[in-house]
Scaffold this active site. Structure first.
Site, PDB file in Angstrom:
ATOM      1  N   SER A 162      51.858 -30.875 145.180  1.00  0.00           N
ATOM      2  CA  SER A 162      52.319 -29.910 146.170  1.00  0.00           C
ATOM      3  C   SER A 162      51.507 -28.608 146.077  1.00  0.00           C
ATOM      4  CB  SER A 162      53.825 -29.675 146.004  1.00  0.00           C
ATOM      5  OG  SER A 162      54.364 -29.003 147.120  1.00  0.00           O
ATOM      6  N   ASP A 239      57.560 -38.156 153.288  1.00  0.00           N
ATOM      7  CA  ASP A 239      57.697 -36.794 152.761  1.00  0.00           C
ATOM      8  C   ASP A 239      58.123 -35.849 153.888  1.00  0.00           C
ATOM      9  OD1 ASP A 239      57.183 -34.158 151.789  1.00  0.00           O
ATOM     10  OD2 ASP A 239      55.570 -34.886 150.504  1.00  0.00           O
ATOM     11  N   HIS A 273      58.796 -36.438 148.511  1.00  0.00           N
ATOM     12  CA  HIS A 273      58.044 -35.379 147.816  1.00  0.00           C
ATOM     13  C   HIS A 273      58.497 -35.205 146.361  1.00  0.00           C
ATOM     14  CE1 HIS A 273      55.232 -32.027 148.413  1.00  0.00           C
ATOM     15  NE2 HIS A 273      56.007 -31.248 147.687  1.00  0.00           N
TER      16      HIS A 273
END
Length: 296
Positions: A162, A239, A273
């Site tokens: 991320s 995600d 995620h």
């Protein structure tokens, strides 16, 4: 499982050992130190396989975590230790930003994607952030040199998730002489054009958009061109942050195609995620960095 290994810090080490736990054929360590770059105490975890504990040079991978995380999240949740043990690989997980501590008041923001736990691994130029939010310099200079001086490291690759995936791509391409390999998991690929990044960069850099572009992974790749024989990026196809436009993976693919930087980009069906996704794919990334290290 008995062992006789005992990694010793140098006599004048800046590091303070916080904990040691035996884990597979190696040890999970935590250290802290007073950073001259951030002007705060900083903490990192490091997994040392038995080869490293015995003093043998080992390849290492630096893992940069995402928004709201610290050194604990990936260390506790990603389950990378067995693969690192099997391959004889060191893995280092630094904190994601400077933090307030006793007698130390660091800039913060109530928005989780701006304040402590954010940082985007950049050097801020605007007050009050510029005082301590110097994470680019911390990672590629101060921590990098500390790791090299205190541990038997053969070479270093860089990865992350991320915001940390953004950091891995950004720092890997800005400082290719320091890293032998790059990968990323669900990275923020165009921080200057995402709502998260726009909010953070307005604080860190002010209105000067040229500084934003220097802190945007896709823009930096377009500028510096091919630096690695190949890079690996995995993205969860389910995600929600991808769907919301925070990650903009297509812009990374376009940048790599433009400068002929070989990219293995894999969309993983059904994955989100979370750390469940990281657990599912982390072994592939460790192997990617291990293979590249064998060629360095």
């Amino acid at each position: 499982m008995n062992h006789s290994y005992n990694h010793s810090l140098s006599a004048n080490s800046q590091l303070t050992q916080k904990s040691v736990n035996r884990c597979f054929d190696g040890e999970q360590h935590y250290y802290s130190h007073q950073s001259t770059t951030t002007k705060t105490p900083m903490t990192f975890s490091i997994y040392l396989p038995d080869e490293a504990l015995a003093g043998r040079l080992c390849p290492a991978v630096l893992y940069l975590s995402g928004l709201t995380c610290n050194a604990d999240n990936v260390t506790h949740k990603a389950h990378f230790q067995q693969k690192c043990s099997d391959l004889g690989m060191i893995l280092i997980a630094p904190d994601t930003s400077p933090r307030s501590s006793e007698g130390n008041d660091v800039a913060n923001d109530e928005r989780y994607f701006v304040g402590q736990g954010a940082s985007y691994y950049v050097d801020a130029t605007q007050a009050p952030w510029a005082e301590s939010f110097n994470m680019q310099s911390y990672i590629v200079d101060e921590l990098y040199d500390l790791l090299r001086s205190e541990f038997p490291i053969h070479s270093i690759g860089i990865t992350g998730h991320s915001m940390g995936g953004h950091g891995a791509l950004l720092l890997g391409f800005k400082f290719p002489g320091k890293f032998v390999s790059v990968s990323a998991l669900s990275p923020i690929c165009a921080a200057s054009e995402s709502a998260w990044g726009e909010a953070a960069y307005t604080e860190y850099f002010g209105a000067d958009k040229s500084l934003w572009l220097q802190a945007d992974a896709s823009k930096v790749i377009e500028k510096v061109g091919q630096q690695y024989s190949s890079i690996l990026v995995d993205q969860g196809a389910a995600d929600n942050f991808l769907a919301e436009g925070q990650l903009q993976t297509a812009k990374l693919q376009q940048a790599c195609e433009k400068v002929k930087q070989p990219l293995t980009l894999r969309y993983q069906a059904g994955h989100d995620h979370s750390y469940y996704f990281i657990q599912s794919i982390i072994d592939d990334h460790i192997e990617h960095h291990w293979r590249k290290a064998q060629l360095s």
